[in-house]
Design an enzyme around this catalytic site. Structure first.
Site, mmCIF file in Angstrom:
data_model
loop_
_atom_site.group_PDB
_atom_site.id
_atom_site.type_symbol
_atom_site.label_atom_id
_atom_site.label_comp_id
_atom_site.label_asym_id
_atom_site.label_seq_id
_atom_site.Cartn_x
_atom_site.Cartn_y
_atom_site.Cartn_z
ATOM 1 N N LYS A 58 -0.291 58.123 -2.111
ATOM 2 C CA LYS A 58 -0.651 57.447 -3.362
ATOM 3 C C LYS A 58 -1.758 56.429 -3.072
ATOM 4 C CE LYS A 58 1.599 55.042 -7.238
ATOM 5 N NZ LYS A 58 2.870 54.459 -7.723
ATOM 6 N N SER A 133 4.172 56.112 -12.272
ATOM 7 C CA SER A 133 2.767 56.018 -11.955
ATOM 8 C C SER A 133 2.325 56.856 -10.744
ATOM 9 C CB SER A 133 2.417 54.559 -11.681
ATOM 10 O OG SER A 133 3.054 54.100 -10.507
ATOM 11 N N SER A 157 8.519 54.709 -10.826
ATOM 12 C CA SER A 157 7.245 55.395 -10.557
ATOM 13 C C SER A 157 7.274 56.487 -9.490
ATOM 14 C CB SER A 157 6.170 54.373 -10.188
ATOM 15 O OG SER A 157 5.719 53.714 -11.346
#
Lengths: 446, 99
Positions: A58, A133, A157
């Site tokens: 990420k 996210s 997330s």
């Protein structure tokens, strides 16, 4: 052999048996990324030099010498001068970064649409959101663009995009994994965790990344090591009645109830439990999280790194405003302190429930993936999608999302929650369920 | 905590505290959206909290770093590498006082 279809555990075995080389492994993944990433927008950056076990990271986790944007215009050209602890730990275990994945800006969002670099698409249906996210990480794992991925989870997330994309996601206990090098969003909640193709993979990655590094003062527990213990028949599975109320999609509920029946068939004792303060969780979370966000994002002043504050996206600005308001003179007691006290009540709910059961299960998300654009103009309705993932985050306990079926053709995730630092039992339950079902083997047609 | 509607002046004030440059349109939009969110948050009032303590979820308290140079310092050049303006090995910032 379909190299990219293998789980991490299977890939390690195949490498050991010399069924293919590491070069072939990376070539296979890079080729797949080349053919699919334009469609999915899962990766913001691809590392053609990847030569270890290819993992997707990420883009809020800093990587030395590799641009790290946090999905924001502000950090468009930010090249970190150091590695996050998790990156060093992965590289010690032979993992290389195959790419940095897309995300909601500064990890703020539930749909992947808040990225300054365009939304990520759900591999199961390109017109739908992948969740957020950790949108790119979940989509990359679901589309077999990496062996596994790292995400971060503040209020859901990791678990929510994993559920919406049909893969496994773990939010470890608060303090299990060092956040050194994870660009901070809400420091009393943030955790780094794995998104993987199987529960065994998630367990292995947690073993690699967990443990004290002396750079995150909340991380004071030794590295997680799975004991070879078996789940005892009669393990107690708590089902909170508050997680099956208003707002839960009927098709999703059917799938979750079926998964609970399956657990019963596998020897679980099903116990109804109550988490009475669940209804306040989102309200408390949005005060606590936004307050911490406004403090953490104060560092983006365009002096030491990045561009100026006018470059924040809409959601970041909204949360900075909400947090600044709730901490401002005259409102602190009514908002921040009240929310912090409610947080205690939510934690106590879990402590009480865990006196009666070993794990708690329920849905990860009240619905399956929704259409791109559907909730963008209504932030509150987006916030309410985190209703099941936020309470465990406030309590600091671990949560695992495991694929458990489909509703209207889209994946559904089963949420398995454990006591603080109780990852072992949620892995055990997750694995028993996974071994007895084939949901995790389903792949999107791309 | 009563029903909270943010006035335009309050929005401007909060934006100033947050050092957040907002356009007039944004001020209006965030004023409305924040009012709606705060209205939702008002339900916290219904939760009974007298005597409830606050806590840190990890149970850690006052964790002190050793008073020594650790292994996470950066060479000056690396620390400055991402700065938009630098001079003689320093960050250049906006002036605080008028000349």
């Amino acid at each position: 052999m379909n190299i990219t279809g293998l789980t991490l555990t299977e890939t390690l075995k195949a490498l050991e048996d010399k069924q293919f080389s590491k070069d072939e492994l990376n070539e296979a993944y890079l080729e797949r990324i080349k053919s699919l990433n334009d469609k999915l927008n899962a990766f913001l950056l691809v590392n053609e030099q990847s030569n270890g076990l290819p993992a997707a990271i990420k883009d809020i986790i800093v990587t030395k010498g590799i641009t790290t944007t946090a999905g924001s215009k502000i950090l468009e050209h930010f090249v970190p001068p150091y590695n996050a602890t998790v990156i060093d730990r992965l590289s010690e275990n032979g993992i290389s970064i195959i790419g940095k994945t897309n995300l909601d800006e500064f990890a703020m969002g539930s749909s992947g649409e808040n990225s300054a670099y365009g939304p990520t698409k759900n591999p199961w249906d390109l017109t739908k959101v992948p969740g957020g996210s950790s949108s790119g990480s979940a989509a990359a794992v679901a589309a077999d663009l990496c062996v596994f991925a790292l995400g971060t989870d503040t209020g859901g997330s990791i678990r929510q995009p994993a559920a919406l994309c049909g893969v496994v996601g773990l939010k470890p206990s608060y303090g299990r994994v060092s956040r050194y090098g994870s660009i901070a969003m809400a420091s009393s909640l943030d955790q780094i965790g794995p998104i993987t193709k199987s529960v065994a993979d998630a367990r292995l990655v947690l073993e690699w990344i967990s443990g004290v590094d002396g750079k995150d003062s909340n991380c004071n527990v030794e590295k997680f090591t799975m004991q070879p213990s078996r789940l005892q028949a009669g393990f107690r599975v708590g089902v909170p009645r508050e997680y099956f109320g208003k707002g839960l999609d009927q098709e999703v509920e059917k799938v979750i109830r079926e998964a609970i029946r399956k657990l019963e068939e596998l020897g679980a004792q099903i116990i109804e439990v109550s988490l009475p303060h669940t209804e306040y969780a989102i309200a408390a979370y949005y005060i606590i999280m936004a307050s911490e966000v406004c403090a953490n994002l104060a560092r983006f002043d365009g002096i030491r790194f990045g561009f100026g504050r006018e470059n924040f996206g809409a959601e970041a600005k909204r949360r900075i405003m909400l947090g600044t308001f709730s901490l401002s003179s005259g409102y602190y007691d009514a908002y921040f302190e009240k929310a912090a006290k409610v947080r205690t009540l939510i934690k106590q709910d879990f402590e009480k429930a865990f006196q009666e059961c070993d794990v708690i299960v329920g849905p990860v998300s009240p619905t399956t993936a929704w259409n791109t654009g559907e909730k963008v103009s209504d932030p509150l309705s987006m916030y309410l999608m985190d209703v099941y993932t936020v309470p465990p985050s406030l309590a600091g306990i671990p949560g695992l999302s495991v694929p458990c079926g489909f509703a209207g053709g889209m994946p559904v995730g089963l949420h398995i929650l454990g006591k603080y630092m109780g990852e072992e039992i949620i892995f055990n339950v997750g694995e028993v369920y996974e071994n007895a079902t084939d949901w995790h083997k389903e792949k999107p047609k791309l | 905590m009563s029903r909270m509607k943010l006035s335009k002046d309050q929005v401007k004030h909060v934006a100033k505290l947050a050092n957040l440059p907002l356009t007039e349109n944004e001020e209006e939009k965030y004023g409305e959206q924040l009012s709606e969110i705060l209205e939702y948050i008002d339900q916290l009032n219904r939760a009974d909290t007298p005597g409830v303590a606050t806590y840190n979820v990890s149970g850690q308290e006052n964790v002190m770093a050793k008073d020594e140079v650790g292994n996470c310092t950066l060479p000056q050049e690396d620390a400055l590498a991402n700065a938009s303006k630098k001079r003689q090995g320093f960050f250049v910032t906006k002036g605080v006082f008028e000349q």
